[in-house]
Design a protein around this motif. Sequence first.
Motif, PDB file in Angstrom:
ATOM      1  N   PRO A 382       1.008  -1.179   0.024  1.00 29.01           N
ATOM      2  CA  PRO A 382       0.086  -0.058   0.186  1.00 29.01           C
ATOM      3  C   PRO A 382       1.063   1.253  -0.089  1.00 29.01           C
ATOM      4  CG  PRO A 382      -0.153  -0.968   2.190  1.00 29.01           C
ATOM      5  CD  PRO A 382       0.782  -1.894   1.317  1.00 29.01           C
ATOM      6  N   ILE A 383       0.274   2.314  -0.455  1.00 31.73           N
ATOM      7  CA  ILE A 383       0.969   3.688  -0.398  1.00 31.73           C
ATOM      8  C   ILE A 383       0.638   4.273   1.029  1.00 31.73           C
ATOM      9  CG2 ILE A 383       0.977   5.896  -1.320  1.00 31.73           C
ATOM     10  CD1 ILE A 383      -0.029   4.911  -4.113  1.00 31.73           C
ATOM     11  N   PRO A 384       1.927   4.813   1.519  1.00 33.44           N
ATOM     12  CA  PRO A 384       1.657   4.848   3.081  1.00 33.44           C
ATOM     13  C   PRO A 384       0.823   6.167   3.133  1.00 33.44           C
ATOM     14  CG  PRO A 384       3.787   4.365   2.730  1.00 33.44           C
ATOM     15  CD  PRO A 384       3.247   4.496   1.237  1.00 33.44           C
ATOM     16  N   VAL A 385      -0.184   6.134   4.250  1.00 33.84           N
ATOM     17  CA  VAL A 385      -0.856   7.440   4.524  1.00 33.84           C
ATOM     18  C   VAL A 385       0.090   8.395   5.071  1.00 33.84           C
ATOM     19  CG1 VAL A 385      -2.900   5.962   5.107  1.00 33.84           C
ATOM     20  CG2 VAL A 385      -1.624   6.513   6.911  1.00 33.84           C
ATOM     21  N   GLU A 386       1.125   8.098   5.520  1.00 36.36           N
ATOM     22  CA  GLU A 386       2.081   9.132   6.153  1.00 36.36           C
ATOM     23  C   GLU A 386       2.522  10.116   4.981  1.00 36.36           C
ATOM     24  OE1 GLU A 386       2.124   5.706   8.882  1.00 36.36           O
ATOM     25  OE2 GLU A 386       2.497   5.950   6.680  1.00 36.36           O
ATOM     26  N   PRO A 408      -4.516   6.630  -0.511  1.00 38.60           N
ATOM     27  CA  PRO A 408      -4.718   7.346   0.951  1.00 38.60           C
ATOM     28  C   PRO A 408      -5.374   8.574   0.561  1.00 38.60           C
ATOM     29  CG  PRO A 408      -2.530   6.455   0.954  1.00 38.60           C
ATOM     30  CD  PRO A 408      -2.850   6.362  -0.333  1.00 38.60           C
ATOM     31  N   VAL A 409      -6.595   8.967   1.022  1.00 37.12           N
ATOM     32  CA  VAL A 409      -7.327   9.992   0.937  1.00 37.12           C
ATOM     33  C   VAL A 409      -6.523  11.233   1.495  1.00 37.12           C
ATOM     34  CG1 VAL A 409      -9.426   8.971   1.054  1.00 37.12           C
ATOM     35  CG2 VAL A 409      -8.280   9.875   3.431  1.00 37.12           C
ATOM     36  N   GLU A 410      -5.556  10.985   2.399  1.00 37.87           N
ATOM     37  CA  GLU A 410      -4.616  12.266   2.670  1.00 37.87           C
ATOM     38  C   GLU A 410      -3.701  12.656   1.493  1.00 37.87           C
ATOM     39  OE1 GLU A 410      -5.455   9.498   6.089  1.00 37.87           O
ATOM     40  OE2 GLU A 410      -5.018   9.122   4.127  1.00 37.87           O
ATOM     41  N   LEU A 411      -3.620  12.046   0.517  1.00 37.82           N
ATOM     42  CA  LEU A 411      -3.020  12.817  -0.642  1.00 37.82           C
ATOM     43  C   LEU A 411      -3.737  13.656  -1.160  1.00 37.82           C
ATOM     44  CD1 LEU A 411      -1.107   9.694  -2.427  1.00 37.82           C
ATOM     45  CD2 LEU A 411      -0.446  11.258  -0.642  1.00 37.82           C
ATOM     46  N   ALA A 431      -3.594  -3.178  -8.706  1.00 35.01           N
ATOM     47  CA  ALA A 431      -4.194  -3.459  -7.585  1.00 35.01           C
ATOM     48  C   ALA A 431      -4.438  -2.388  -6.945  1.00 35.01           C
ATOM     49  CB  ALA A 431      -3.721  -4.461  -6.518  1.00 35.01           C
ATOM     50  N   LEU A 432      -4.195  -1.084  -7.349  1.00 37.89           N
ATOM     51  CA  LEU A 432      -4.496   0.050  -6.862  1.00 37.89           C
ATOM     52  C   LEU A 432      -5.986   0.628  -7.093  1.00 37.89           C
ATOM     53  CD1 LEU A 432      -2.882   1.883  -4.729  1.00 37.89           C
ATOM     54  CD2 LEU A 432      -2.443   3.435  -7.034  1.00 37.89           C
ATOM     55  N   CYS A 433      -6.426   1.202  -6.240  1.00 37.20           N
ATOM     56  CA  CYS A 433      -8.033   1.673  -6.463  1.00 37.20           C
ATOM     57  C   CYS A 433      -8.126   3.284  -5.799  1.00 37.20           C
ATOM     58  CB  CYS A 433      -9.011   0.876  -6.075  1.00 37.20           C
ATOM     59  SG  CYS A 433      -8.899   0.316  -4.157  1.00 37.20           S
ATOM     60  N   VAL A 434      -9.158   3.820  -6.234  1.00 39.36           N
ATOM     61  CA  VAL A 434      -9.363   5.264  -5.905  1.00 39.36           C
ATOM     62  C   VAL A 434     -10.770   5.090  -4.790  1.00 39.36           C
ATOM     63  CG1 VAL A 434      -9.947   7.619  -6.408  1.00 39.36           C
ATOM     64  CG2 VAL A 434      -8.377   6.084  -7.906  1.00 39.36           C
ATOM     65  N   PRO A 435     -10.619   5.589  -3.662  1.00 41.96           N
ATOM     66  CA  PRO A 435     -11.766   5.639  -2.946  1.00 41.96           C
ATOM     67  C   PRO A 435     -12.689   6.522  -3.159  1.00 41.96           C
ATOM     68  CG  PRO A 435      -9.653   5.787  -1.435  1.00 41.96           C
ATOM     69  CD  PRO A 435      -9.329   6.159  -2.959  1.00 41.96           C
ATOM     70  N   PRO A 436     -14.059   6.241  -2.816  1.00 46.75           N
ATOM     71  CA  PRO A 436     -15.034   7.264  -3.259  1.00 46.75           C
ATOM     72  C   PRO A 436     -14.951   8.669  -2.683  1.00 46.75           C
ATOM     73  CG  PRO A 436     -15.833   5.144  -2.381  1.00 46.75           C
ATOM     74  CD  PRO A 436     -14.481   4.987  -2.286  1.00 46.75           C
ATOM     75  N   GLY A 437     -15.074   9.423  -3.501  1.00 51.77           N
ATOM     76  CA  GLY A 437     -15.319  10.915  -2.911  1.00 51.77           C
ATOM     77  C   GLY A 437     -13.791  11.525  -3.265  1.00 51.77           C
ATOM     78  N   ASP A 447      -6.466   7.832 -14.998  1.00 47.85           N
ATOM     79  CA  ASP A 447      -7.623   7.158 -16.043  1.00 47.85           C
ATOM     80  C   ASP A 447      -7.760   5.763 -15.816  1.00 47.85           C
ATOM     81  OD1 ASP A 447      -8.056   9.789 -16.703  1.00 47.85           O
ATOM     82  OD2 ASP A 447      -6.805   9.514 -18.528  1.00 47.85           O
ATOM     83  N   ASP A 448      -6.509   5.121 -15.739  1.00 47.96           N
ATOM     84  CA  ASP A 448      -6.512   3.583 -15.632  1.00 47.96           C
ATOM     85  C   ASP A 448      -6.745   2.920 -14.004  1.00 47.96           C
ATOM     86  OD1 ASP A 448      -6.115   3.446 -18.395  1.00 47.96           O
ATOM     87  OD2 ASP A 448      -4.087   3.906 -18.155  1.00 47.96           O
ATOM     88  N   VAL A 449      -6.785   3.982 -13.104  1.00 50.74           N
ATOM     89  CA  VAL A 449      -6.911   3.687 -11.700  1.00 50.74           C
ATOM     90  C   VAL A 449      -8.317   3.524 -11.391  1.00 50.74           C
ATOM     91  CG1 VAL A 449      -6.367   3.992  -9.527  1.00 50.74           C
ATOM     92  CG2 VAL A 449      -4.783   4.413 -11.088  1.00 50.74           C
ATOM     93  N   PRO A 450      -8.926   2.208 -11.098  1.00 45.74           N
ATOM     94  CA  PRO A 450     -10.173   2.140 -10.875  1.00 45.74           C
ATOM     95  C   PRO A 450     -10.804   2.421  -9.623  1.00 45.74           C
ATOM     96  CG  PRO A 450      -9.299  -0.087 -10.559  1.00 45.74           C
ATOM     97  CD  PRO A 450      -8.147   0.884 -11.104  1.00 45.74           C
ATOM     98  N   PRO A 451     -11.948   2.721  -9.361  1.00 49.15           N
ATOM     99  CA  PRO A 451     -12.560   3.136  -8.314  1.00 49.15           C
ATOM    100  C   PRO A 451     -12.612   1.797  -7.258  1.00 49.15           C
ATOM    101  CG  PRO A 451     -14.369   3.021  -9.597  1.00 49.15           C
ATOM    102  CD  PRO A 451     -13.147   2.912 -10.546  1.00 49.15           C
ATOM    103  N   CYS A 452     -12.496   2.124  -5.940  1.00 52.81           N
ATOM    104  CA  CYS A 452     -12.617   0.886  -4.799  1.00 52.81           C
ATOM    105  C   CYS A 452     -14.150   0.648  -4.875  1.00 52.81           C
ATOM    106  CB  CYS A 452     -11.862   1.232  -3.454  1.00 52.81           C
ATOM    107  SG  CYS A 452     -10.101   1.992  -3.620  1.00 52.81           S
ATOM    108  N   GLU A 453     -14.400  -0.816  -4.870  1.00 49.05           N
ATOM    109  CA  GLU A 453     -15.739  -1.080  -4.578  1.00 49.05           C
ATOM    110  C   GLU A 453     -15.873  -1.299  -3.013  1.00 49.05           C
ATOM    111  OE1 GLU A 453     -17.873  -1.257  -7.054  1.00 49.05           O
ATOM    112  OE2 GLU A 453     -16.477  -1.061  -8.546  1.00 49.05           O
TER     113      GLU A 453
END
Length: 462
Positions: A382-386, A408-411, A431-437, A447-453
């Motif tokens: 995972p990409i660190p939230v730090e 991480p939403v912090e980014l 295996a990377l995804c973008v959280p809702p919001g 563009d190629d990073v899917p949303p997290c389900e």
Amino acid sequence: MRYQLRRTIPILILLLVAIGSQACQNIVPGAEQADAPDCTEAGDRAIVEEILAQLEAPDVTVDDVAIFRVVETDGPRCITEITISGDDIDLSGPIPAELGQLTQLESLDLSFNSLSGPLPVELGQLTQLEGLYLADNNLSGSLPVELGQLTQLTELGLWGNNLSGPIPAELGQLPNLEALALGGNAFSGPIPVELGQLTNLERLGLWGNDLSGPIPVELGQLTQLIDLNLRGNELSGPIPAELGQLTQLEKLWLSENAFSGPIPVELGQLTNLEGFGLGGNDLSGPIPVELGQLTNLERFSLEDNGLSGPIPAELGQLTQLTELSLWGNAFGEPIPVELGQLTNLEVLGLWDNELSGPIPVELGQLTNLEGLYLEGNRLSGPIPVELGQLTNLKELYLEGNAFSGPLPVELGQLPQLEVLALSNDAGDNAALCVPPGLADPTDGNWDDVPPCEPTSEYGEEC
């Protein structure tokens, strides 16, 4: 008669000896008597007027550009300095040979003009010269060997011209030289080994030429050197271990050449170094752990070589670093967590290596970081939230890896972020995804990073 002659001859000899002795005393009244200067104020003034006429500077007077000084007690006032440099005057045409007649000249500065043509060999007559500054003109041709006669010279600045040919070995005859600046020309051939005789030299700038061959080991004798800049040539061979003797060095730039072989461990003795560049060569082998002793380093670049092995944890001791550039090599294994101690770092370039494992959470301590470049490796996890603590970050490149999990939403809350690059259409970071919001706050490539389900393995936080 014969008796009179015998008495007269010794008397004549004594008289001649006495007269000769008195004459010598009149010529050399003291052991430190110096030759009278072969100049006059009127003569020097006339020479400079002629020079200004040749350079088509009608609005410039002698008193605007020349300094007269009495160079000997009760002697004439001679011109000792000429300065025609700056934005207000732009001289053009060749340098007049008449300058060689100003025999008491100590400083000549014609920098930042549009002078062209060759350097007059007559400049070699200025044996009182201490500073010769002709930088940033359009001068061409070879460097006159006659400059080797200027044994009082302490500074020679000829950078930023179109001078060509070999660097004369005769420059090694200038024992008082402290600064030799020949960068930004078209000099070719080897660096003369005779430059190793300039033991008072503090600055040697040969950057941006067409010099070839090895670095002479004799340069290791220049123990007063503070700045050595050889970047941007065609130099080759190994980096001499003798450079490790230059313990006064603050700047060492050897980038953009064709050096090969390992980095000498002796360079770890250069503990005064603030800037160190070996990028753009053919160096191989590991980074010596001894380089972790260079604790005054602010800029350190080893990019675009064939270096391999792990990144030494000892680099974490270089706490003054603002820029660390290791991209374009074959470094493997994880990123050392010790790099998180480099809290002054502004740029960290590790792209295009073979680094593996996760991004250390300790990189979140680099709060002065403006650019973090990790693309083109084998990093995973995972990409660190730090990383959300890097409030000065402007560019974050993570594409070409195998990161997984939610971004991480912090980014998305980083106030300075301009570029967040995650994917290059090659299936990386699959295996990377973008959280809702979480919207892309940058000009990156999401563009190629899917949303997290919501039903994904990452749970409700997705």
